[in-house]
Design a protein around this motif. Structure first.
Motif, PDB file in Angstrom:
ATOM      1  N   GLY A  92       0.706  -1.270  -0.066  1.00 53.04           N
ATOM      2  CA  GLY A  92      -0.242   0.055  -0.099  1.00 53.04           C
ATOM      3  C   GLY A  92       0.985   1.256   0.038  1.00 53.04           C
ATOM      4  N   ALA A  93       1.659   1.139   1.009  1.00 52.27           N
ATOM      5  CA  ALA A  93       2.792   2.536   0.793  1.00 52.27           C
ATOM      6  C   ALA A  93       3.445   2.708  -0.397  1.00 52.27           C
ATOM      7  N   LEU A  94       3.829   1.403  -1.089  1.00 57.96           N
ATOM      8  CA  LEU A  94       4.403   1.641  -2.399  1.00 57.96           C
ATOM      9  C   LEU A  94       3.459   2.186  -3.622  1.00 57.96           C
ATOM     10  N   ILE A  95       2.424   1.742  -3.492  1.00 54.44           N
ATOM     11  CA  ILE A  95       1.248   2.325  -4.411  1.00 54.44           C
ATOM     12  C   ILE A  95       0.972   3.978  -4.193  1.00 54.44           C
ATOM     13  N   VAL A  96       0.909   4.143  -2.751  1.00 55.81           N
ATOM     14  CA  VAL A  96       0.558   5.561  -2.763  1.00 55.81           C
ATOM     15  C   VAL A  96       1.902   6.286  -2.951  1.00 55.81           C
ATOM     16  N   HIS A 101       4.196  10.231  -6.888  1.00 59.77           N
ATOM     17  CA  HIS A 101       5.456  10.315  -7.944  1.00 59.77           C
ATOM     18  C   HIS A 101       4.818  10.635  -9.454  1.00 59.77           C
ATOM     19  N   LEU A 102       3.899   9.631  -9.778  1.00 56.77           N
ATOM     20  CA  LEU A 102       3.490   9.879 -11.255  1.00 56.77           C
ATOM     21  C   LEU A 102       2.633  11.091 -11.413  1.00 56.77           C
ATOM     22  N   SER A 103       2.085  11.366 -10.230  1.00 57.47           N
ATOM     23  CA  SER A 103       1.206  12.908 -10.469  1.00 57.47           C
ATOM     24  C   SER A 103       1.972  13.973 -10.693  1.00 57.47           C
ATOM     25  N   LYS A 104       3.228  14.101  -9.802  1.00 57.79           N
ATOM     26  CA  LYS A 104       4.189  15.031 -10.191  1.00 57.79           C
ATOM     27  C   LYS A 104       4.793  15.078 -11.344  1.00 57.79           C
ATOM     28  N   LEU A 105       5.154  13.775 -11.765  1.00 60.72           N
ATOM     29  CA  LEU A 105       5.796  13.647 -13.184  1.00 60.72           C
ATOM     30  C   LEU A 105       4.690  14.226 -14.245  1.00 60.72           C
ATOM     31  N   ALA A 106       3.535  13.993 -14.179  1.00 60.75           N
ATOM     32  CA  ALA A 106       2.355  14.234 -14.923  1.00 60.75           C
ATOM     33  C   ALA A 106       2.272  16.000 -15.041  1.00 60.75           C
ATOM     34  N   GLN A 107       2.245  16.428 -13.825  1.00 57.86           N
ATOM     35  CA  GLN A 107       2.156  18.047 -13.762  1.00 57.86           C
ATOM     36  C   GLN A 107       3.421  18.562 -14.357  1.00 57.86           C
ATOM     37  N   GLU A 108       4.650  18.016 -14.128  1.00 57.87           N
ATOM     38  CA  GLU A 108       5.802  18.613 -14.757  1.00 57.87           C
ATOM     39  C   GLU A 108       5.911  18.487 -16.359  1.00 57.87           C
ATOM     40  N   SER A 109       5.445  17.313 -16.723  1.00 54.60           N
ATOM     41  CA  SER A 109       5.527  16.981 -18.221  1.00 54.60           C
ATOM     42  C   SER A 109       4.269  18.088 -18.845  1.00 54.60           C
ATOM     43  N   VAL A 110       3.348  18.189 -18.240  1.00 55.28           N
ATOM     44  CA  VAL A 110       2.292  19.191 -18.953  1.00 55.28           C
ATOM     45  C   VAL A 110       2.775  20.614 -18.786  1.00 55.28           C
TER      46      VAL A 110
END
Length: 125
Positions: A92-96, A101-110
């Motif tokens: 669960g901790a790894l999924i969170v 991390h993916l949300s921050k990466l998506a914001q940076e790529s946008v």
């Protein structure tokens, strides 16, 4: 004339006295729970086997073997419980962490793609 069965000559046990070595616990209920609900790598089943062996030895009167098997059953039960509680929490901790991390990466790529498109429009004018 006494026709009753032969009587023992031992005095009756005193009240309040307890045996020198208490019988070891067999941890059978804990092992059944681990086998049914949290069977991580079959450790619950192994614990169940040792718990049954401990109970059999305790019933037969072999206290030392019962202690040995009881110790093994307790160890395997603890491992099965710890593995079944810790691993889902770790997953669960790894999924969170991955989602964050993916949300921050998506914001940076946008932000990167918006900068590229808006930057190319300024050069044409």
């Amino acid at each position: 004339m006494d026709s009753s069965y032969p009587r023992e000559e031992r005095p009756p046990p005193k009240r309040g006295s307890r045996p020198a070595d208490p019988a070891p616990r067999d941890h059978l209920v804990w092992a059944i729970f681990n086998t049914l609900y949290m069977n991580f790598c079959c450790l619950g089943f192994v614990a169940l086997v040792f718990a049954v062996k401990a109970r059999d030895r305790k019933v037969s009167g072999d206290v030392e073997a019962a202690r040995h098997f009881s110790s093994k059953a307790r160890c395997y039960n603890a491992l099965a419980t710890a593995g079944s509680v810790v691993l889902p929490l770790l997953l669960g901790a790894l999924i969170v962490t991955g989602v964050i991390h993916l949300s921050k990466l998506a914001q940076e790529s946008v932000g990167f793609f918006t900068y590229q498109f808006s930057g190319s429009d300024d050069e044409d004018q």
